[in-house]
Design a protein around this motif. Structure first.
Motif, PDB file in Angstrom:
ATOM      1  N   LEU A 165     -43.591  72.915 -24.493  1.00  0.00           N
ATOM      2  CA  LEU A 165     -45.007  73.182 -24.257  1.00  0.00           C
ATOM      3  C   LEU A 165     -45.723  73.506 -25.571  1.00  0.00           C
ATOM      4  CD1 LEU A 165     -47.343  73.598 -22.275  1.00  0.00           C
ATOM      5  CD2 LEU A 165     -46.571  75.958 -21.993  1.00  0.00           C
ATOM      6  N   ALA A 166     -45.084  74.308 -26.396  1.00  0.00           N
ATOM      7  CA  ALA A 166     -45.686  74.666 -27.689  1.00  0.00           C
ATOM      8  C   ALA A 166     -45.860  73.419 -28.554  1.00  0.00           C
ATOM      9  CB  ALA A 166     -44.818  75.701 -28.404  1.00  0.00           C
ATOM     10  N   GLU A 167     -44.865  72.529 -28.540  1.00  0.00           N
ATOM     11  CA  GLU A 167     -44.976  71.290 -29.309  1.00  0.00           C
ATOM     12  C   GLU A 167     -46.103  70.416 -28.765  1.00  0.00           C
ATOM     13  OE1 GLU A 167     -41.039  69.677 -29.008  1.00  0.00           O
ATOM     14  OE2 GLU A 167     -40.217  71.035 -30.526  1.00  0.00           O
ATOM     15  N   SER A 168     -46.205  70.334 -27.450  1.00  0.00           N
ATOM     16  CA  SER A 168     -47.289  69.550 -26.837  1.00  0.00           C
ATOM     17  C   SER A 168     -48.644  70.131 -27.202  1.00  0.00           C
ATOM     18  CB  SER A 168     -47.133  69.517 -25.314  1.00  0.00           C
ATOM     19  OG  SER A 168     -45.958  68.842 -24.952  1.00  0.00           O
ATOM     20  N   MET A 169     -48.745  71.446 -27.171  1.00  0.00           N
ATOM     21  CA  MET A 169     -50.005  72.102 -27.529  1.00  0.00           C
ATOM     22  C   MET A 169     -50.375  71.806 -28.981  1.00  0.00           C
ATOM     23  SD  MET A 169     -51.248  73.781 -24.931  1.00  0.00           S
ATOM     24  CE  MET A 169     -52.275  75.025 -25.637  1.00  0.00           C
ATOM     25  N   LEU A 170     -49.392  71.803 -29.848  1.00  0.00           N
ATOM     26  CA  LEU A 170     -49.648  71.496 -31.258  1.00  0.00           C
ATOM     27  C   LEU A 170     -50.147  70.060 -31.410  1.00  0.00           C
ATOM     28  CD1 LEU A 170     -49.543  72.318 -34.224  1.00  0.00           C
ATOM     29  CD2 LEU A 170     -47.150  71.575 -34.252  1.00  0.00           C
ATOM     30  N   ILE A 171     -49.500  69.137 -30.711  1.00  0.00           N
ATOM     31  CA  ILE A 171     -49.920  67.730 -30.776  1.00  0.00           C
ATOM     32  C   ILE A 171     -51.344  67.584 -30.246  1.00  0.00           C
ATOM     33  CG2 ILE A 171     -49.496  65.452 -29.767  1.00  0.00           C
ATOM     34  CD1 ILE A 171     -46.463  66.178 -29.915  1.00  0.00           C
ATOM     35  N   LEU A 172     -51.633  68.230 -29.115  1.00  0.00           N
ATOM     36  CA  LEU A 172     -52.990  68.162 -28.552  1.00  0.00           C
ATOM     37  C   LEU A 172     -54.011  68.787 -29.492  1.00  0.00           C
ATOM     38  CD1 LEU A 172     -52.315  68.999 -24.812  1.00  0.00           C
ATOM     39  CD2 LEU A 172     -53.115  66.831 -25.754  1.00  0.00           C
ATOM     40  N   SER A 173     -53.641  69.887 -30.097  1.00  0.00           N
ATOM     41  CA  SER A 173     -54.561  70.552 -31.022  1.00  0.00           C
ATOM     42  C   SER A 173     -54.862  69.662 -32.225  1.00  0.00           C
ATOM     43  CB  SER A 173     -53.929  71.883 -31.442  1.00  0.00           C
ATOM     44  OG  SER A 173     -54.214  72.217 -32.743  1.00  0.00           O
ATOM     45  N   GLN A 174     -53.842  68.980 -32.738  1.00  0.00           N
ATOM     46  CA  GLN A 174     -54.054  68.074 -33.865  1.00  0.00           C
ATOM     47  C   GLN A 174     -54.919  66.886 -33.444  1.00  0.00           C
ATOM     48  OE1 GLN A 174     -49.963  67.342 -34.875  1.00  0.00           O
ATOM     49  NE2 GLN A 174     -49.854  69.080 -36.285  1.00  0.00           N
ATOM     50  N   ALA A 175     -54.685  66.378 -32.234  1.00  0.00           N
ATOM     51  CA  ALA A 175     -55.504  65.266 -31.731  1.00  0.00           C
ATOM     52  C   ALA A 175     -56.952  65.716 -31.570  1.00  0.00           C
ATOM     53  CB  ALA A 175     -54.943  64.764 -30.399  1.00  0.00           C
ATOM     54  N   GLN A 176     -57.156  66.941 -31.099  1.00  0.00           N
ATOM     55  CA  GLN A 176     -58.511  67.482 -30.937  1.00  0.00           C
ATOM     56  C   GLN A 176     -59.208  67.604 -32.289  1.00  0.00           C
ATOM     57  OE1 GLN A 176     -60.173  68.152 -28.085  1.00  0.00           O
ATOM     58  NE2 GLN A 176     -61.945  68.518 -29.364  1.00  0.00           N
ATOM     59  N   ILE A 177     -58.479  68.039 -33.284  1.00  0.00           N
ATOM     60  CA  ILE A 177     -59.051  68.164 -34.634  1.00  0.00           C
ATOM     61  C   ILE A 177     -59.486  66.786 -35.144  1.00  0.00           C
ATOM     62  CG2 ILE A 177     -58.472  68.651 -37.048  1.00  0.00           C
ATOM     63  CD1 ILE A 177     -56.751  71.011 -35.964  1.00  0.00           C
ATOM     64  N   ARG A 178     -58.590  65.773 -34.964  1.00  0.00           N
ATOM     65  CA  ARG A 178     -58.942  64.413 -35.406  1.00  0.00           C
ATOM     66  C   ARG A 178     -60.153  63.887 -34.638  1.00  0.00           C
ATOM     67  NH1 ARG A 178     -53.367  63.969 -35.324  1.00  0.00           N
ATOM     68  NH2 ARG A 178     -53.399  62.821 -33.348  1.00  0.00           N
ATOM     69  N   THR A 179     -60.177  64.160 -33.345  1.00  0.00           N
ATOM     70  CA  THR A 179     -61.310  63.711 -32.532  1.00  0.00           C
ATOM     71  C   THR A 179     -62.598  64.364 -33.011  1.00  0.00           C
ATOM     72  OG1 THR A 179     -59.877  63.367 -30.619  1.00  0.00           O
ATOM     73  CG2 THR A 179     -62.225  63.612 -30.183  1.00  0.00           C
ATOM     74  N   ASN A 180     -62.562  65.657 -33.272  1.00  0.00           N
ATOM     75  CA  ASN A 180     -63.749  66.357 -33.773  1.00  0.00           C
ATOM     76  C   ASN A 180     -64.203  65.780 -35.103  1.00  0.00           C
ATOM     77  OD1 ASN A 180     -63.740  68.012 -31.542  1.00  0.00           O
ATOM     78  ND2 ASN A 180     -62.870  69.773 -32.589  1.00  0.00           N
ATOM     79  N   GLN A 181     -63.256  65.454 -35.965  1.00  0.00           N
ATOM     80  CA  GLN A 181     -63.615  64.858 -37.254  1.00  0.00           C
ATOM     81  C   GLN A 181     -64.283  63.495 -37.051  1.00  0.00           C
ATOM     82  OE1 GLN A 181     -59.750  64.922 -39.108  1.00  0.00           O
ATOM     83  NE2 GLN A 181     -60.082  66.929 -40.047  1.00  0.00           N
ATOM     84  N   ASN A 182     -63.727  62.707 -36.123  1.00  0.00           N
ATOM     85  CA  ASN A 182     -64.318  61.389 -35.842  1.00  0.00           C
ATOM     86  C   ASN A 182     -65.719  61.540 -35.261  1.00  0.00           C
ATOM     87  OD1 ASN A 182     -62.079  60.022 -36.758  1.00  0.00           O
ATOM     88  ND2 ASN A 182     -61.147  59.838 -34.746  1.00  0.00           N
ATOM     89  N   VAL A 183     -65.897  62.505 -34.358  1.00  0.00           N
ATOM     90  CA  VAL A 183     -67.223  62.731 -33.780  1.00  0.00           C
ATOM     91  C   VAL A 183     -68.203  63.147 -34.875  1.00  0.00           C
ATOM     92  CG1 VAL A 183     -68.536  64.281 -32.270  1.00  0.00           C
ATOM     93  CG2 VAL A 183     -66.421  63.238 -31.437  1.00  0.00           C
ATOM     94  N   ASP A 184     -67.766  64.000 -35.775  1.00  0.00           N
ATOM     95  CA  ASP A 184     -68.632  64.410 -36.882  1.00  0.00           C
ATOM     96  C   ASP A 184     -69.036  63.213 -37.738  1.00  0.00           C
ATOM     97  OD1 ASP A 184     -68.518  67.048 -36.042  1.00  0.00           O
ATOM     98  OD2 ASP A 184     -66.985  67.640 -37.513  1.00  0.00           O
ATOM     99  N   LEU A 185     -68.085  62.307 -37.984  1.00  0.00           N
ATOM    100  CA  LEU A 185     -68.405  61.097 -38.760  1.00  0.00           C
ATOM    101  C   LEU A 185     -69.408  60.217 -38.017  1.00  0.00           C
ATOM    102  CD1 LEU A 185     -64.889  60.062 -40.142  1.00  0.00           C
ATOM    103  CD2 LEU A 185     -66.831  60.940 -41.456  1.00  0.00           C
TER     104      LEU A 185
END
Length: 103
Positions: A54-74
């Motif tokens: 679960l912790a690994e999944s949360m980390l992966i989701l958190s990283q995906a969220q960060i990338r998504t936020n960066q893409n939205v900002d762009l």
């Protein structure tokens, strides 16, 4: 020997039998507790594995969220840039129209 001594030995023997039975029962209970402890340890290990997954999944989701936020900002920055260009074109078109059709 007197009659009291055999009675006393019988009582001691009976007491030892009861004590032996209680020790057997206690041993069985300890075995049962040991099995329960083993089961609890297995469940704890499984829960630990699940928590780690679960912790690994949360980390992966958190990283995906960060990338998504960066893409939205762009995308937002590009939209702002295009909006500014459109306003510039509108202003330029207005000037051209004002020159072509003066009031």
């Amino acid at each position: 020997m007197t009659q009291a001594q055999p009675d006393r030995l019988d009582r001691i023997e009976a007491t030892l039998d009861v004590f032996g039975n209680r020790l057997d029962a206690l041993g069985q209970r300890l075995d049962d507790l040991g099995q329960r402890l083993d089961q609890t340890a297995a469940v704890a290990a499984e829960n630990t594995n699940r928590f780690t997954e679960l912790a690994e999944s949360m980390l992966i989701l958190s990283q995906a969220q960060i990338r998504t936020n960066q893409n939205v900002d762009l995308v937002i920055a590009r939209i702002d840039e295009m909006q500014s260009e459109v306003r510039g074109l509108q202003t330029e078109n207005r000037r051209i129209l004002d020159r072509l059709f003066p009031e």
